[in-house]
Write an enzyme that holds these catalytic residues in place. Structure first.
Site, mmCIF file in Angstrom:
data_model
loop_
_atom_site.group_PDB
_atom_site.id
_atom_site.type_symbol
_atom_site.label_atom_id
_atom_site.label_comp_id
_atom_site.label_asym_id
_atom_site.label_seq_id
_atom_site.Cartn_x
_atom_site.Cartn_y
_atom_site.Cartn_z
ATOM 1 N N ASN A 11 7.036 11.858 1.779
ATOM 2 C CA ASN A 11 7.085 11.564 2.339
ATOM 3 C C ASN A 11 7.362 11.611 4.327
ATOM 4 O OD1 ASN A 11 6.081 9.326 4.785
ATOM 5 N ND2 ASN A 11 6.307 7.691 2.457
ATOM 6 N N HIS A 47 1.889 6.734 3.680
ATOM 7 C CA HIS A 47 1.547 5.517 3.882
ATOM 8 C C HIS A 47 0.353 5.131 4.847
ATOM 9 C CE1 HIS A 47 2.827 0.847 4.175
ATOM 10 N NE2 HIS A 47 1.365 0.843 3.795
ATOM 11 N N ARG A 49 -1.437 2.797 6.635
ATOM 12 C CA ARG A 49 -0.833 1.221 6.824
ATOM 13 C C ARG A 49 -2.224 0.450 7.688
ATOM 14 N NH1 ARG A 49 5.078 -0.287 6.862
ATOM 15 N NH2 ARG A 49 3.890 -2.505 7.041
ATOM 16 N N GLU A 74 0.123 5.710 -0.149
ATOM 17 C CA GLU A 74 0.952 4.444 -0.480
ATOM 18 C C GLU A 74 -0.138 3.619 0.457
ATOM 19 O OE1 GLU A 74 4.704 4.433 1.063
ATOM 20 O OE2 GLU A 74 5.290 6.006 -0.345
ATOM 21 N N THR A 105 8.321 -0.778 4.140
ATOM 22 C CA THR A 105 7.961 -2.194 3.215
ATOM 23 C C THR A 105 9.240 -2.324 2.987
ATOM 24 O OG1 THR A 105 6.374 -0.136 2.731
ATOM 25 C CG2 THR A 105 6.717 -1.424 0.623
ATOM 26 N N GLU A 155 6.311 2.008 -8.777
ATOM 27 C CA GLU A 155 7.924 2.740 -7.714
ATOM 28 C C GLU A 155 8.891 1.841 -8.479
ATOM 29 O OE1 GLU A 155 6.696 5.819 -5.143
ATOM 30 O OE2 GLU A 155 7.928 4.963 -3.831
ATOM 31 N N HIS A 194 12.720 4.847 -1.712
ATOM 32 C CA HIS A 194 13.142 3.679 -0.604
ATOM 33 C C HIS A 194 14.800 3.775 0.130
ATOM 34 C CE1 HIS A 194 12.482 0.785 2.617
ATOM 35 N NE2 HIS A 194 10.954 0.990 2.176
HETATM 36 N N1 PXP Z 1 8.294 4.830 -1.646
HETATM 37 C C1 PXP Z 1 7.114 3.559 -0.892
HETATM 38 C C2 PXP Z 1 6.443 3.300 -2.102
HETATM 39 C C3 PXP Z 1 7.743 3.398 -0.083
HETATM 40 O O1 PXP Z 1 6.823 2.361 1.052
HETATM 41 C C4 PXP Z 1 8.485 4.472 0.653
HETATM 42 C C5 PXP Z 1 8.019 3.968 2.929
HETATM 43 O O2 PXP Z 1 7.101 4.231 2.986
HETATM 44 C C6 PXP Z 1 8.535 5.593 0.320
HETATM 45 C C7 PXP Z 1 9.132 5.657 -1.080
HETATM 46 C C8 PXP Z 1 9.796 6.518 0.873
HETATM 47 O O3 PXP Z 1 10.925 5.524 1.439
HETATM 48 P P1 PXP Z 1 11.780 6.465 2.659
HETATM 49 O O4 PXP Z 1 11.177 6.646 3.174
HETATM 50 O O5 PXP Z 1 13.146 5.441 2.810
HETATM 51 O O6 PXP Z 1 12.589 7.700 2.073
#
Ligand code: PXP
Length: 247
Positions: A11, A47, A49, A74, A105, A155, A194
């Site tokens: 990400n 993502h 947003r 996302e 999130t 997920e 996450h």
């Molecule tokens: N998966 C989802 C659905 C998320 O919303 C996020 C954060 O944008 C992530 C994975 C990645 O999380 P992190 O940035 O904490 O690794």
């Protein structure tokens, strides 16, 4: 036990966070994506947003054109973004809950409460040829409801496990393990993400049936010290021992 290639989706939202902090044209999100690809990632996640605080519409369009690995978008299940996704057609969309003032999130989708809205969004995205995933906490009711929307994938939100200390951490890991088993029994593909970093990923590797981990913040943060390619390679290396988890 056979070993599986656990996929790594990177990400890159926070590359855009750095750019937006100053309104500059750098650092480039597409250059970052290319570096992640060259370092062996299996997908790129962003993502979009509703408040456009980091990733912009043009970033998604550019990534869609240049990426060699699949793009996972996302997004909230709101009409404006669903329309945008159907136009741009990333390989995958992960529906997430969104609150404007949250830092990130903070929880999984309430699929039980928002079933009808989600079913509509899932159907529109599937009809556009996009694979759909729902971001859910490891809660059996939410996982069952996710399967009923017609989405082929979930997920699992790993944030509570990642943030917890023992003994709560052990309990959170057990919830993730049981959630993954249930989702697999319901024939859902299981991704997770996450809050995952090099220090906590060991526990994550005990979760069975995982296809992909989506990891962002810790990789981009680590890149400050070792560079983005090295940060991606380090995480890839950490995933190499995945043997399918505690089945
Ligand atoms: N998966 C989802 C659905 C998320 O919303 C996020 C954060 O944008 C992530 C994975 C990645 O999380 P992190 O940035 O904490 O690794």
């Amino acid at each position: 036990m056979a070993s599986f290639r656990l996929k790594l989706g990177v990400n890159i939202d926070h590359v855009a966070t750095l750019r937006q902090a100053r309104g500059t044209s750098y650092p480039s999100v597409t250059e970052a994506a290319r570096a992640c690809e060259e370092a062996g990632c299996d997908g790129i996640t962003v993502h979009l947003r509703e408040d456009r605080r980091h990733i912009q519409d043009e970033d998604v369009q550019s990534l869609r054109r240049m990426l060699r690995v699949p793009l996972n978008l996302e997004m909230a299940a709101v009409p404006e973004i669903v329309r945008f996704a159907c136009r741009v057609r990333p390989e995958e969309c992960c529906l997430v809950p969104e609150r404007r003032r949250e830092l990130t999130t903070e929880g999984g989708l309430d699929v039980v409460g928002w079933g009808a809205v989600l079913v509509r969004a899932v159907r529109r995205l599937l009809e556009a040829g996009i694979r759909v995933s729902l971001f859910v906490d490891p809660d059996p009711d939410q996982i069952r409801a996710a399967a009923e929307t017609g989405a082929p994938c979930i997920e699992l939100h790993t944030g509570r496990y990642c943030d917890a200390r023992e003994p709560a951490r052990g309990r959170e890991l057990e919830r993730l393990i049981q959630g993954a088993k249930l989702a697999h029994a319901l024939k859902l593909q299981v991704n997770a993400g996450h809050g995952i970093n090099l220090a906590n990923v060991g526990g994550i590797l005990e979760i069975p049936h995982l296809d992909t981990l989506n990891i962002g913040h810790s990789i981009v943060a680590r890149a400050i010290f070792v560079g983005l390619k090295a940060a991606v390679r380090e995480m890839r290396h950490a995933l190499r021992t995945y043997a399918g988890g505690r089945v």
